[in-house]
Scaffold this active site. Sequence first.
Site, PDB file in Angstrom:
ATOM      1  N   MET A 132       1.188  -1.346  -0.230  1.00  0.00           N
ATOM      2  CA  MET A 132      -0.248  -0.053  -0.775  1.00  0.00           C
ATOM      3  C   MET A 132       0.947   1.138   0.289  1.00  0.00           C
ATOM      4  O   MET A 132       0.385   2.647  -0.446  1.00  0.00           O
ATOM      5  CB  MET A 132      -1.330  -0.093   0.990  1.00  0.00           C
ATOM      6  N   GLU A 133       2.100   1.127   0.871  1.00  0.00           N
ATOM      7  CA  GLU A 133       3.206   2.416   0.669  1.00  0.00           C
ATOM      8  C   GLU A 133       3.565   2.775  -0.295  1.00  0.00           C
ATOM      9  O   GLU A 133       3.133   4.135  -0.697  1.00  0.00           O
ATOM     10  CB  GLU A 133       3.820   2.414   1.839  1.00  0.00           C
ATOM     11  N   THR A 134       4.189   2.181  -1.296  1.00  0.00           N
ATOM     12  CA  THR A 134       5.414   2.571  -2.243  1.00  0.00           C
ATOM     13  C   THR A 134       5.372   0.950  -3.406  1.00  0.00           C
ATOM     14  O   THR A 134       5.845   1.403  -4.031  1.00  0.00           O
ATOM     15  CB  THR A 134       6.240   2.174  -2.199  1.00  0.00           C
TER      16      THR A 134
END
Length: 273
Positions: A132-134
């Site tokens: 989800m972050e990167t």
Amino acid sequence: MRRTPLRPVAARCLAVPVLLCLLTIPALAAQCGGDFNRFIAEFSREAAAKGISQQTLSLAFSGIAYDPKVMEFDRRQRGTFKKSWEDYARTRVGPARVKRARAMMQKHAALLARVEKQYGVPKELIVAIWTMETDNGADMGKLPIVRTLATLAHDCRRTDLFQRELFAALQIIQRQDLPMKELVGAYAGEIGQTQFLPSSYIKYGVDYDGNGHVDLRRSVPDVLASTANLLAVNGWQRGQPFDIGTRNFEVMREWNRSEIYRRTLHYFAEQLK
């Protein structure tokens, strides 16, 4: 870094409560506002007095300039997470992203098993955060971290907070964890594949590949272990659920304070079981 209005990394501001940061990052009090170069000069004097070398300061601040685009983005982030959980999760946890996360779990199965055993954080949650972050390091941001944090620290609304983050970024440079050219990231100064702010990098970063440096941009072992370590240090209960209403769901506030974001992480992790 995909710049959507609901991008969580800029909205969360800090992965660690300010009081915890105070334990490891010394307070600085350069006068915010006014001339940007004067602010940098004053901050540099304070940082030097607290152990940052002149070589590091010269490397970090040579040619530095105020970045108005950072402040424009920062102000646009007010009011993030106004969508319902259902609408938000639908945009964040689609079939392609779940497929990608499952591929990462298979590729790094042995490493994830070792991290989960050591830190007690489920591998599915670690991979959900990472994705989800990167998108597992594919989209880490391209802004110079020192310039971004210096701009935010110069602004008087949260100068204490971002002066500490700027100091932590200088520590990362001084420790030679990352070369200056790779100290790039997102609009609130986040670094690496799971978007640690510099204070979290210093406090929770783990040299899991044993090469003598904490590298949260290129070392997958360091990334996954550091992510698990942040949660473990903040009270993660091994073997317990982490859906809404649980102790572990509250521990996840140290990752992101938004309930919608944490619910989405739990939902994503459930898709990976």
